[in-house]
Design a protein around this motif. Sequence first.
Motif, PDB file in Angstrom:
ATOM      1  N   ASN A   1       9.047 -12.920   2.625  1.00  0.00           N
ATOM      2  CA  ASN A   1       8.346 -11.788   3.236  1.00  0.00           C
ATOM      3  C   ASN A   1       7.223 -12.258   4.145  1.00  0.00           C
ATOM      4  O   ASN A   1       7.029 -11.733   5.242  1.00  0.00           O
TER       5      ASN A   1
ATOM      6  N   LYS B   1       8.665 -13.223   7.243  1.00  0.00           N
ATOM      7  CA  LYS B   1       9.253 -12.101   7.961  1.00  0.00           C
ATOM      8  C   LYS B   1       8.194 -11.273   8.693  1.00  0.00           C
ATOM      9  O   LYS B   1       8.415 -10.803   9.787  1.00  0.00           O
ATOM     10  N   PHE B   2       7.033 -11.142   8.072  1.00  0.00           N
ATOM     11  CA  PHE B   2       6.010 -10.269   8.644  1.00  0.00           C
ATOM     12  C   PHE B   2       4.879 -11.042   9.317  1.00  0.00           C
ATOM     13  O   PHE B   2       3.773 -10.541   9.447  1.00  0.00           O
TER      14      PHE B   2
ATOM     15  N   ASP C   1      -0.649 -14.794   3.750  1.00  0.00           N
ATOM     16  CA  ASP C   1      -0.184 -14.917   5.139  1.00  0.00           C
ATOM     17  C   ASP C   1      -1.172 -14.261   6.102  1.00  0.00           C
ATOM     18  O   ASP C   1      -2.096 -13.557   5.676  1.00  0.00           O
TER      19      ASP C   1
ATOM     20  N   ILE D   1      -0.330  -4.549   5.644  1.00  0.00           N
ATOM     21  CA  ILE D   1       0.278  -3.309   5.157  1.00  0.00           C
ATOM     22  C   ILE D   1      -0.785  -2.216   5.197  1.00  0.00           C
ATOM     23  O   ILE D   1      -1.926  -2.431   4.757  1.00  0.00           O
TER      24      ILE D   1
ATOM     25  N   ILE E   1       4.576  -0.409  -2.361  1.00  0.00           N
ATOM     26  CA  ILE E   1       5.481  -1.501  -1.982  1.00  0.00           C
ATOM     27  C   ILE E   1       6.219  -2.163  -3.154  1.00  0.00           C
ATOM     28  O   ILE E   1       7.239  -2.792  -2.948  1.00  0.00           O
TER      29      ILE E   1
ATOM     30  N   TYR F   1      11.691   0.697  -1.642  1.00  0.00           N
ATOM     31  CA  TYR F   1      10.660   1.175  -0.741  1.00  0.00           C
ATOM     32  C   TYR F   1      10.490   0.249   0.451  1.00  0.00           C
ATOM     33  O   TYR F   1      10.399  -0.966   0.325  1.00  0.00           O
ATOM     34  N   GLN F   2      10.458   0.836   1.646  1.00  0.00           N
ATOM     35  CA  GLN F   2      10.138   0.065   2.838  1.00  0.00           C
ATOM     36  C   GLN F   2       9.109   0.834   3.635  1.00  0.00           C
ATOM     37  O   GLN F   2       9.175   2.054   3.706  1.00  0.00           O
ATOM     38  N   VAL F   3       8.198   0.087   4.192  1.00  0.00           N
ATOM     39  CA  VAL F   3       7.155   0.747   4.964  1.00  0.00           C
ATOM     40  C   VAL F   3       7.782   1.443   6.166  1.00  0.00           C
ATOM     41  O   VAL F   3       8.500   0.837   6.949  1.00  0.00           O
TER      42      VAL F   3
ATOM     43  N   GLY G   1      15.735  -5.366   5.875  1.00  0.00           N
ATOM     44  CA  GLY G   1      15.349  -5.496   4.479  1.00  0.00           C
ATOM     45  C   GLY G   1      15.960  -4.392   3.678  1.00  0.00           C
ATOM     46  O   GLY G   1      16.584  -3.470   4.224  1.00  0.00           O
ATOM     47  N   SER G   2      15.790  -4.465   2.368  1.00  0.00           N
ATOM     48  CA  SER G   2      16.412  -3.489   1.500  1.00  0.00           C
ATOM     49  C   SER G   2      15.392  -2.826   0.585  1.00  0.00           C
ATOM     50  O   SER G   2      15.676  -1.855  -0.077  1.00  0.00           O
ATOM     51  N   GLY G   3      14.177  -3.383   0.571  1.00  0.00           N
ATOM     52  CA  GLY G   3      13.168  -2.830  -0.309  1.00  0.00           C
ATOM     53  C   GLY G   3      13.371  -3.194  -1.773  1.00  0.00           C
ATOM     54  O   GLY G   3      12.813  -2.565  -2.666  1.00  0.00           O
TER      55      GLY G   3
ATOM     56  N   GLY H   1      13.207  -6.626  -2.874  1.00  0.00           N
ATOM     57  CA  GLY H   1      12.518  -7.876  -3.183  1.00  0.00           C
ATOM     58  C   GLY H   1      11.276  -7.738  -4.042  1.00  0.00           C
ATOM     59  O   GLY H   1      11.190  -8.348  -5.110  1.00  0.00           O
ATOM     60  N   LEU H   2      10.337  -6.913  -3.620  1.00  0.00           N
ATOM     61  CA  LEU H   2       9.069  -6.848  -4.346  1.00  0.00           C
ATOM     62  C   LEU H   2       9.191  -6.167  -5.705  1.00  0.00           C
ATOM     63  O   LEU H   2       8.471  -6.496  -6.640  1.00  0.00           O
TER      64      LEU H   2
ATOM     65  N   THR I   1      -1.859 -10.590   4.578  1.00  0.00           N
ATOM     66  CA  THR I   1      -1.601 -10.069   3.240  1.00  0.00           C
ATOM     67  C   THR I   1      -1.719 -11.196   2.215  1.00  0.00           C
ATOM     68  O   THR I   1      -1.309 -12.326   2.477  1.00  0.00           O
TER      69      THR I   1
HETATM   70  P1  ADP Z   1      12.228  -5.781   2.056  1.00  0.00           P
HETATM   71  O1  ADP Z   1      13.612  -6.180   1.726  1.00  0.00           O
HETATM   72  O2  ADP Z   1      12.151  -4.543   2.878  1.00  0.00           O
HETATM   73  O3  ADP Z   1      11.387  -6.872   2.576  1.00  0.00           O
HETATM   74  P2  ADP Z   1      10.420  -5.843  -0.180  1.00  0.00           P
HETATM   75  O4  ADP Z   1      10.481  -5.145  -1.492  1.00  0.00           O
HETATM   76  O5  ADP Z   1      10.404  -7.312  -0.209  1.00  0.00           O
HETATM   77  O6  ADP Z   1      11.632  -5.321   0.661  1.00  0.00           O
HETATM   78  O7  ADP Z   1       9.155  -5.335   0.592  1.00  0.00           O
HETATM   79  C1  ADP Z   1       8.864  -3.952   0.688  1.00  0.00           C
HETATM   80  C2  ADP Z   1       7.994  -3.651   1.905  1.00  0.00           C
HETATM   81  O8  ADP Z   1       6.703  -4.206   1.728  1.00  0.00           O
HETATM   82  C3  ADP Z   1       8.539  -4.287   3.157  1.00  0.00           C
HETATM   83  O9  ADP Z   1       9.459  -3.452   3.812  1.00  0.00           O
HETATM   84  C4  ADP Z   1       7.283  -4.465   3.995  1.00  0.00           C
HETATM   85  O10 ADP Z   1       6.977  -3.303   4.709  1.00  0.00           O
HETATM   86  C5  ADP Z   1       6.178  -4.670   2.978  1.00  0.00           C
HETATM   87  N1  ADP Z   1       5.784  -6.100   2.845  1.00  0.00           N
HETATM   88  C6  ADP Z   1       6.173  -6.959   1.882  1.00  0.00           C
HETATM   89  N2  ADP Z   1       5.607  -8.177   2.030  1.00  0.00           N
HETATM   90  C7  ADP Z   1       4.837  -8.093   3.128  1.00  0.00           C
HETATM   91  C8  ADP Z   1       3.988  -9.017   3.827  1.00  0.00           C
HETATM   92  N3  ADP Z   1       3.827 -10.298   3.412  1.00  0.00           N
HETATM   93  N4  ADP Z   1       3.346  -8.575   4.926  1.00  0.00           N
HETATM   94  C9  ADP Z   1       3.503  -7.301   5.342  1.00  0.00           C
HETATM   95  N5  ADP Z   1       4.283  -6.383   4.743  1.00  0.00           N
HETATM   96  C10 ADP Z   1       4.940  -6.754   3.658  1.00  0.00           C
END
Ligand code: ADP
Length: 509
Positions: free
Chosen positions: A127, A130-131, A155, A160, A168, A173-175, A185-187, A189-190, A214
């Motif tokens: 993540n 990615k961000f 990072d 966010i 999150i 959930y995805q922002v 993404g699939s939401g 991971g976290l 973050t």
């Molecule tokens: P995804 O597969 O969408 O990455 P996650 O569960 O990993 O799913 O993350 C959920 C959401 O949290 C992401 O869509 C993103 O918007 C936000 N997010 C997660 N990690 C970060 C990060 N390091 N910086 C910014 N936004 C983040």
Amino acid sequence: MKSKFFVNIARELRAPLTLILGPVQRLLEKYPKTDDSTEYKVIQKNGLRLQNLINQLLDLSKMEAGKLTLKAAETDIIALSKAILSTFESHAHKRHITLKFKSKFKSLGMYLDFDKYEKILINLLFNAFKFSEDGTEISITIFRKDKNISVQVIDQGIGIAADQIGHIFERFYQVEASSTRSYEGSGIGLALVKDLVELHYGQIEVESLPGKGTTFRMLFPMGKDHLSENEFSKLNDNKKIRINSLLTDEDDVAPLSEPDAGLPLILIVEDNADMRKYIHGFLKNNYSVIFANDGLEGYEKAKDKTPDIIVSDVMMPKMDGFEMCGKLKTDIKTSHIPIIILTAKADEEHKLEGLEIGADDYLFKPFSGKELRVRIKNLLEQRRQLQQKFATSVFISPHKLDVGKTDKSFLDDVLSAIDTNISNPDFHVDDLASKVALSRPQLHRKLKALVNKFTTEFMRSYRLQKAATLLSEKVYNIGEIAFRVGFSNLSYFSDCFRKQYGVLPSDYK
Ligand code: ADP
């Protein structure tokens, strides 16, 4: 999510994925700089994404069913975290992102579930990449906080928004913001990360400033008092292998130098022809490879050819891989042969099932050729170390050796048979063979495989070591000692002794 059908489909996708990812990896190695390689990379990237998604879905469904349990073992959290971070190095380099690892600890033992901790960090780092923009910094910091260890992944990415941050860790959930829509993404991971941290009795929180970056902060309790008995791993040397496979580069997987014996013989037991071809492709340069199409054929070939190592699938007609493994491991003629099980089912029960029947290692599909090669090399190396131990001493308690039950009791029987008959000069190879219920050639092969000595050599070596012990005790004279360890001829005894120890018995101290 909960439907069994769905989970089964997800599992079924693993084997075809191996057969997409493996060949494409080889194509990339073979033609690294052609026009086609860009397309191969697209296939690979998407295959890996699919693989990751399947694995996360399976984990999440297991978590929901309460089937994901902690399997903790003492692990150096510093070495492991560094190793995981280093797998991102080349990606970071390409994007000019600086990776930093900060901790005042050189090493630190923690009770962690290796796989799950790896998943946590990989997800967070993924993540973070990615961000984040190119040219920024991503770091891991580890320090002590009271009775906990704090692990932070930091990072300098897009951050966010305050109204989103509370959600999150929720599943799927995805922002929802125009600025982040372009991120795939699939939401999942976290949500999984949070579950896995909590499975470790830890906590996770996030702090973020939009536009600045973050920080994910985790706390893991130190020690092991918080863990219940069933949360400890039985597979503790597993972690060693995994770290190796994470860190070993392709180049390190050099062919084993086996000067005289030719290439090590590998038996592949697999009913899928494509998979057989695939495995053969990356083993053929370093090993001589033979095949069996099902468990029964595998069992028979193993007994007939006594290979150096066996790699076997699980689901096969006639006899499955577990049954074959169990049979080979309880048969004294084959119990020393290391077995790697390839399985499509990543649940713990199956891992353990595999180990209880004595499999030496297991690999989940989809696996990479590199990973399989590393495991094979490690197991053959372990065999060699075992033989090495016997080269310096034959007075080894089999219980201290890293061998299976059947081999332990075999060595026990051999050593105690020699020991009971040590003063009998007429106790020869045939007598030993009949004491352990093997034919003379079978005993030969077995000892050669386990301790790299032929039977006569092994027996003589044992007698002479006993003599050396008696000599240093200084209770008996040399003639008596020779007699006590079964030599009827004194000058022959002196001769053999000198060959083994470099000095005459009279000069031995
Ligand atoms: P995804 O597969 O969408 O990455 P996650 O569960 O990993 O799913 O993350 C959920 C959401 O949290 C992401 O869509 C993103 O918007 C936000 N997010 C997660 N990690 C970060 C990060 N390091 N910086 C910014 N936004 C983040």
